[in-house]
Design an enzyme around this catalytic site. Sequence first.
Site, PDB file in Angstrom:
ATOM      1  N   HIS A  39      -0.661   2.299   4.463  1.00  0.00           N
ATOM      2  CA  HIS A  39      -0.612   1.991   2.827  1.00  0.00           C
ATOM      3  C   HIS A  39       0.528   1.057   2.825  1.00  0.00           C
ATOM      4  CE1 HIS A  39      -0.650   3.171  -0.771  1.00  0.00           C
ATOM      5  NE2 HIS A  39       0.183   3.249  -1.308  1.00  0.00           N
ATOM      6  N   CYS A 109      -6.346  -0.241  -0.660  1.00  0.00           N
ATOM      7  CA  CYS A 109      -4.176  -0.459  -1.211  1.00  0.00           C
ATOM      8  C   CYS A 109      -4.180  -2.302  -1.017  1.00  0.00           C
ATOM      9  CB  CYS A 109      -3.267   0.531  -1.065  1.00  0.00           C
ATOM     10  SG  CYS A 109      -3.723   1.448   0.915  1.00  0.00           S
TER      11      CYS A 109
END
Lengths: 169, 494
Positions: A39, A109
Amino acid sequence: MDPNNTSYAVKLYVYDISKGMARQLSPLMLGKQLDGIWHTAIVVHGEEFFYGGEGITNCPPGGTSLGQPNSIIDLGTTEVTEEIFMEYLSSLGESTYRGNQYHLFEWNCNTFSNEVAQFLTGSKIPGHITDLPAEVLSTPFGQALRPLLDSINIAPQGGNTFNGHYGQR
Amino acid sequence: MEDNGGEDPVNNNNNTTVSSEGSIIKVTVKTPKDKEEIAISEDASVTQFKEEISRRFKAKQDQLVLIFAGKILKDGDSLNQHGIKDGLTVHLVIKTAHKAGDGASSSTSCTSQVGSSSGSSSGPSSAAHSSSVGSTGGPVSAPPQTPNILTGFGDLSSLSSMGMGSANFMELQQQMQSQLMSNPEMLSQIMENPLVQNMMSNPDLMRQMIVANPQMQQLMERNPEISHMLNNPELMRQTMELARNPAMMQEMMRNQDRALSNLESIPGGYNALRRMYTDIQEPMFSAARDQFGNNPFSALGGNSDGGVQPSRTENREPLPNPWGPPSSTDPSEGGGGTGTTGSSTAGSTNPSVSNPLAVNSASLGNGMFSSPGMQSLMQQISENPQLMQNMLSAPYMRSMMQSLAQNPDMASQNPASSPSTGTNPAQQLMMQQMLQMFAGGNASSQTPEVQFQQQLEQLGAMGFINREANLQALIATGGDVNAAIERLLGSQPS
């Protein structure tokens, strides 16, 4: 570099949301080695920005429930001021990066970080991060898990959102 | 003008002349919302570029901010200077009249909402909520009606502190609620406000507020006892007294818990408790859970370790256990006695609404599962019951759980030593089985017959000649020869 323009450092914070599990289990479950489930978030102007199930969110660097990043990648510098950047993010948040458009594999993301990185510095984020979904999907396990994964939104807590209309769902 | 054929005649209408007419390059201009290709002379200046852009994007030139390779393109520069060539992308931000205010203000609006409203109007609302929180000593325990009250009243309070732009009242209310819940000090401050205390001494008003909430109404329908309670002015007054005085409230809570645990020890008392719990508390909790992430009780500071809690957790206990440590908890025994909470090994966490499994991440398992990965996964799961539900509702998950439950041995030889998976055929089998299930049961890398070749031979040597049955048994037990034998013996007529 012009003395008139201040430049701001742009960093990429990389988190492994599996916290090491992927590194241990991936050869077993996927058949290939993945060092982490990444992430990412962009840190600029003293704030961390990322995209999740709630849309574009910002928080103090390292301030999400994920804690401190696994690695920090220096993306260079930008001349974009905070004001312009916020404008840009608001536009993005209203158009192409709304919360409901989040998709774990295709519009996540890392997609966002990539785009913002290019906007700010002109360079992309490292390939091993953006290639992750493709890697996973190319395994039979990934294919099988796809329906489950499709429904997951990663939304680490601890930030304010840029949804444009606060509270809009 | 002359040479540049069919391309967009960039310089046609311009007064400024380009010093030399270089070739036209196509540059992509990208805004957050869309992108356009603009053809421009490669020797053009940024000003000219902006003119073209302002035409295309229908924006004023001074609203345009061009960014390339992290640099802002100033009017005095030339495209060449920045290295803008054919096919490259330049980013554009169009400054809007009201600047970036929207983003910033909406993110701060919630906090300021809490700030301002806590002064005046949130006073009564929180009073309302804490009054409901103080449960009475009566036989029917008044469960926390916290979120309901606040929502009922909260509408009014947020109305009065309007001006937060397009803020959604529900959102704000929730924010306020969670702020209040997580900050007990604020709560006690609010309580001491004389305005609040005035409000509290008016039972009719309180009652009205409580009843006005739709959730409350639903609950009342389901549990007439609650409406009885509400209608009893004596009770209401007592409750409010309690709420006004936090110390008294804590005392009440403690007494109640003590009473509950006494009840438990009476024969048949446990069942009564359980019934009481499921009838009353559960719907309350689920109503509360919807609004809160946290346990409403936790803010009170009372000793809520009453006997009722385990009855909720013990049903769910088996879940974390298949992954648990080999020695301690066992899936079949999970149910256990009244006193055990979810994690009977090291340390216990009080089950809360957000953590119904009472999963203490630290205590869950040694070996692989003490890795931070698993812990955080468990934590995430316990904090987000929805996630758990999603996970579990997937069909293959169920069958995996089933097979794991059938083979506690298999589960205990957990793949902690993953590097050495190759040496342990049973583990390998389990992994393959898992993979099988994931892949829909058909796409396994080997047929069961080949997989269980070794075991089949063993069984054959022992005298079980029915290969089909052997195979079935082996599949059912996941390759465990002993268990397969038992199955076979059990199914044979004599």
